[in-house]
Design an enzyme around this catalytic site. Structure first.
Site, PDB file in Angstrom:
ATOM      1  N   ARG A  39       0.881  -1.194   0.019  1.00 36.39           N
ATOM      2  CA  ARG A  39      -0.088  -0.068   0.054  1.00 36.39           C
ATOM      3  C   ARG A  39       0.838   1.261   0.059  1.00 36.39           C
ATOM      4  O   ARG A  39       1.632   1.611   0.980  1.00 36.39           O
ATOM      5  CB  ARG A  39      -0.949   0.079   1.355  1.00 36.39           C
ATOM      6  CG  ARG A  39      -1.660   1.437   1.213  1.00 36.39           C
ATOM      7  CD  ARG A  39      -2.441   1.477   2.424  1.00 36.39           C
ATOM      8  NE  ARG A  39      -3.726   0.449   2.867  1.00 36.39           N
ATOM      9  CZ  ARG A  39      -4.521   0.103   3.726  1.00 36.39           C
ATOM     10  NH1 ARG A  39      -4.172   0.876   4.930  1.00 36.39           N
ATOM     11  NH2 ARG A  39      -5.602  -0.755   3.891  1.00 36.39           N
ATOM     12  N   SER A 108     -12.643  -3.950  -0.747  1.00 36.34           N
ATOM     13  CA  SER A 108     -13.187  -3.302   0.546  1.00 36.34           C
ATOM     14  C   SER A 108     -14.496  -3.374   0.582  1.00 36.34           C
ATOM     15  O   SER A 108     -15.024  -2.735  -0.343  1.00 36.34           O
ATOM     16  CB  SER A 108     -12.459  -2.088   0.702  1.00 36.34           C
ATOM     17  OG  SER A 108     -10.863  -2.225   0.646  1.00 36.34           O
ATOM     18  N   LYS A 138      -6.280   5.139   9.474  1.00 37.36           N
ATOM     19  CA  LYS A 138      -7.389   5.623   9.106  1.00 37.36           C
ATOM     20  C   LYS A 138      -8.437   6.057  10.343  1.00 37.36           C
ATOM     21  O   LYS A 138      -9.609   5.431  10.428  1.00 37.36           O
ATOM     22  CB  LYS A 138      -8.169   4.623   8.091  1.00 37.36           C
ATOM     23  CG  LYS A 138      -7.248   4.450   6.800  1.00 37.36           C
ATOM     24  CD  LYS A 138      -8.138   3.753   5.824  1.00 37.36           C
ATOM     25  CE  LYS A 138      -7.502   3.360   4.514  1.00 37.36           C
ATOM     26  NZ  LYS A 138      -8.333   2.638   3.602  1.00 37.36           N
TER      27      LYS A 138
END
Length: 211
Positions: A39, A108, A138
């Site tokens: 990521r 997701s 997040k």
């Protein structure tokens, strides 16, 4: 055809230091991580290509799939083992056409069982729900709860990933509720001993299988 493995799903931290990234991911793999997701949201195309390519080679040494987050083109160019797509990252069907049947596609699904059912119907190999706990990466993410995992375990046939603020202390409840895999970033890569942290998380799956 690859199958998404249950277990510790290591999500890489974003860093310009490729040598450090590879060292940290190798430690997670040595500790038992079953899958790795690369990521990196930066605009540095050359760095992202270099890091993803290096991680593909590293993960192949361990026999573990390397999945690229959000970037279908990068996954294709580096011959990664798959791609993970969010709600706004493109079509699962398009990803399957481009990557072929031999690659993994994850989706997701946030706090939505309906999204997960649609993803499964579109050919996703696994689905991810979260965030289950406050996440340092997040902090504004919506919150899911264990009830969703129980409903998903009954309704879906693909593996279920739980993500968001997961630690060895709070993970057992998610496994009990039906999670097949735990996606972790901070609990691994912020730990003073990454290999030991991966091993501690991996032990939870062995304990679960014995019950």
């Amino acid at each position: 055809m690859l199958e998404f493995p249950g277990g510790v799903y290591a999500i890489t931290p974003e860093t310009a230091d490729t040598e450090r990234l590879l060292s940290e991911v190798e430690a997670a793999l040595a500790g038992g991580a079953a899958a790795v997701q690369y990521r990196d949201k930066s605009a540095d195309v050359a760095r992202r290509h270099e890091q993803a390519s290096e991680l593909v080679a590293l993960c192949r040494r361990f026999g573990v799939p390397l999945i690229v987050n959000d970037d279908l083109r990068l996954a294709d160019l580096t011959d990664a083992d798959g791609v993970h797509l969010g709600r706004d990252d493109g079509s699962l069907r398009e990803a399957r056409i481009i990557l072929g049947r031999g690659k993994l596609i994850g989706a997701s699904c946030y706090q939505s069982l309906a999204l997960a059912q649609a993803a499964q119907a579109a050919g996703a190999d696994y689905v991810a729900f979260g965030s289950f706990f406050p996440s340092p990466t997040k902090p504004a993410a919506g919150r899911a709860d264990a009830t969703l995992l129980r409903e998903a375990a009954r309704a879906l046939s693909v593996p279920i990933v739980a993500i968001g603020g997961i630690t060895p202390a709070n993970a057992p409840a998610l496994l009990d509720a039906g999670a097949d895999s735990l996606a972790v970033l901070s609990a691994l890569f912020d730990a003073p001993d990454i290999r030991a942290a991966a091993h501690a998380l991996n032990q939870l799956f062995e304990t679960e299988s014995e019950q």
